[in-house]
Design a protein around this motif. Structure first.
Motif, mmCIF file in Angstrom:
data_model
loop_
_atom_site.group_PDB
_atom_site.id
_atom_site.type_symbol
_atom_site.label_atom_id
_atom_site.label_comp_id
_atom_site.label_asym_id
_atom_site.label_seq_id
_atom_site.Cartn_x
_atom_site.Cartn_y
_atom_site.Cartn_z
ATOM 1 N N ARG A 1 0.831 -1.574 -0.145
ATOM 2 C CA ARG A 1 0.066 -0.238 0.056
ATOM 3 C C ARG A 1 0.985 1.298 -0.341
ATOM 4 O O ARG A 1 0.483 2.252 -0.487
ATOM 5 N N SER B 1 1.328 4.330 -3.617
ATOM 6 C CA SER B 1 1.319 5.528 -2.919
ATOM 7 C C SER B 1 2.177 6.400 -3.261
ATOM 8 O O SER B 1 2.425 7.408 -4.060
ATOM 9 N N ALA C 1 -1.067 -2.197 -5.857
ATOM 10 C CA ALA C 1 -2.207 -1.530 -5.230
ATOM 11 C C ALA C 1 -3.222 -2.772 -5.116
ATOM 12 O O ALA C 1 -4.126 -2.841 -4.042
ATOM 13 N N ALA D 1 -5.931 2.323 -2.376
ATOM 14 C CA ALA D 1 -4.827 2.421 -2.627
ATOM 15 C C ALA D 1 -5.565 2.323 -3.895
ATOM 16 O O ALA D 1 -4.421 2.849 -4.758
ATOM 17 N N SER E 1 -4.634 4.509 -7.293
ATOM 18 C CA SER E 1 -3.511 4.342 -9.223
ATOM 19 C C SER E 1 -4.855 4.432 -9.996
ATOM 20 O O SER E 1 -3.334 4.683 -10.990
ATOM 21 N N TRP F 1 -4.774 10.267 2.308
ATOM 22 C CA TRP F 1 -4.661 9.891 1.516
ATOM 23 C C TRP F 1 -5.549 9.704 0.604
ATOM 24 O O TRP F 1 -4.947 9.696 -0.148
#
Length: 437
Positions: free
Chosen positions: A194, A198, A227, A235, A239, A324
């Motif tokens: 994860r 990122s 991801a 995630a 992506s 996030w």
């Protein structure tokens, strides 16, 4: 009539005429003449541009002052940029063709990676970062770090991007990617995947800002793979959003619309039951879908994506640059402005921008985005002085951001159109950014 070039020396448009400030209707007539000599119908030409036929009809009747549209048309019809009053400062921010199937998508990514320009660009845009993206290229030893430390450093890298501190990112990202890869190999923990996803997203976004599409595709591919490995829907949504960005920049907005719509359907659910961060990630994905649809000139899809994003906004509001998934009413407003600009609706863009101008926007990257879209809208209206003022506000918000290729191109085009020098600040800005006019 045979297709062919019409703007060679001694062509129907004289040099004296091309030096005048371009009249939109004259440009429309030029576009129609060039299209007819190519042997294309309006529908065929629209498909090559990725537009609807009505957009081409409007272009030929009324012309346009939208720089992005004119550059895409000039490239496809082999019209010298000077005929449209544009500079020769290049950018990858066009979209010359419509959607594509999976095989063509893969070919586009591979072709971008194989392009000779990739090596030249990477030398000027963080060669260590590019090397860190390559398979198997990492130091023999990586400094050990805890999961908590790596998570904080990943968040810090995202913060640097939001602050448009790209030079610092060049120094931070290579080591972070290397250490995350080493930690993932040692721990086999989905959390590492994860965090890697990122970090690759940040790398891809940074490379896209610089117009380095080839290396950005490499980062995008790694982000999606990590991801999927992590099994984290946030995630994955993030992506896919970056992948959509790369598709748009590569001229495949329709493919981005299809990909984003499919992914949003798979990741969404009952909005009142989804965790806030996941819901925010879905909202951001929908906003990227609106961007893609606006570049494809699909007004219906733009409204569909924005409407769904507003519905998501009823249930979640995360307005922290270090989050996030940072999704808020401000983001929705900024994307609304951007889609109006891409559709050529300058008045609507400025109306949508007005309430945002007095709002406190934390992230410099977002503040700069607002003023850059205002500059583009003012440019579409022929208000060069106002466009220059907006560019200066963008520069004040994020000095490094205005040095990227797409902005330098906008500055150069405005300076070329200001033939009488009524906006002297434009020439000064060109000097500051190293833009030839």
């Amino acid at each position: 009539m045979k297709p062919g070039r019409i703007f060679s020396a001694g062509g129907p448009v004289s040099q004296e005429r091309s030096r005048r400030d371009p009249d939109p209707k004259r440009l429309g007539a030029l576009i129609r003449q060039a299209r007819v000599l190519k042997g294309w119908t309006q529908t065929e030409f629209a498909a090559r541009l990725g537009y609807h036929q009505t957009k081409v009809s409007r272009l030929e009747r009324l012309g346009t002052q939208d720089i992005r549209t004119l550059r895409a048309v000039a490239e496809l019809l082999d019209i010298p940029l000077r005929e449209f009053g544009l500079s020769h400062v290049g950018s990858a921010d066009h979209e010359p063709q419509a959607g594509m199937d999976r095989r063509r998508l893969l070919a586009a990514g591979i072709g971008a990676l194989a392009s000779p320009s990739v090596g030249r660009r990477s030398a000027n845009s963080g060669s260590d970062l590019v090397l860190a993206l390559m398979p198997g290229l990492s130091p023999a030893e990586a400094r050990p770090a805890s999961v908590e430390q790596l998570e904080q450093r990943t968040l810090a890298a995202r913060g640097l991007f939001c602050a448009c501190r790209y030079g610092e990112l060049d120094r931070v990202l290579p080591a972070l990617i290397t250490e995350l890869r080493a930690a993932r190999a040692e721990l086999a923990d989905p959390v590492m995947s994860r965090l890697l996803a990122s970090t690759y997203q940040v790398a891809a976004s940074t490379l896209l800002k610089r117009g380095d599409l080839g290396n950005a595709w490499l980062a995008v591919g790694r982000a999606v793979a990590e991801a999927e490995q992590s099994g984290d829907p946030v995630a994955l949504a993030s992506s896919v959003r970056i992948q959509g960005h790369a598709l748009i920049r590569g001229g495949h907005a329709r493919a981005a619309v299809v990909s984003i719509r499919h992914s949003a359907e798979q990741l969404s659910g009952s909005y009142d039951r989804l965790p806030a961060v996941r819901l925010a990630a879905v909202g951001l994905l929908l906003l990227r879908g609106a961007t893609a649809a606006s570049r494809a000139q699909d007004r219906g899809a733009v409204q569909e994506f924005l409407g769904e994003a507003r519905e998501v906004g009823r249930y979640v509001e995360i307005d922290r640059p270090d989050s996030w998934a940072n999704f808020s009413s401000t983001n929705i407003g900024l994307h609304t402005v951007s889609t109006h600009v891409a559709l050529g609706d300058a008045g609507a863009a400025l109306d949508a921008a007005a309430p945002l101008m007095g709002r406190r926007i934390q992230a410099p990257e977002r503040r700069a985005a607002l003023w850059l879209d205002v500059a583009r809208a003012k440019s579409q209206l022929g208000q060069l002085d106002e466009a220059h003022r907006a560019l200066r506000l963008a520069q004040r918000a994020a000095p490094e951001d205005v040095r990227r290729p797409a902005v330098r191109e906008l500055v150069a085009d405005l300076a070329v159109r200001d033939r009488t020098g009524k906006v002297p600040g434009l020439r000064r800005m060109c000097d500051e950014l190293g833009v030839p006019v």
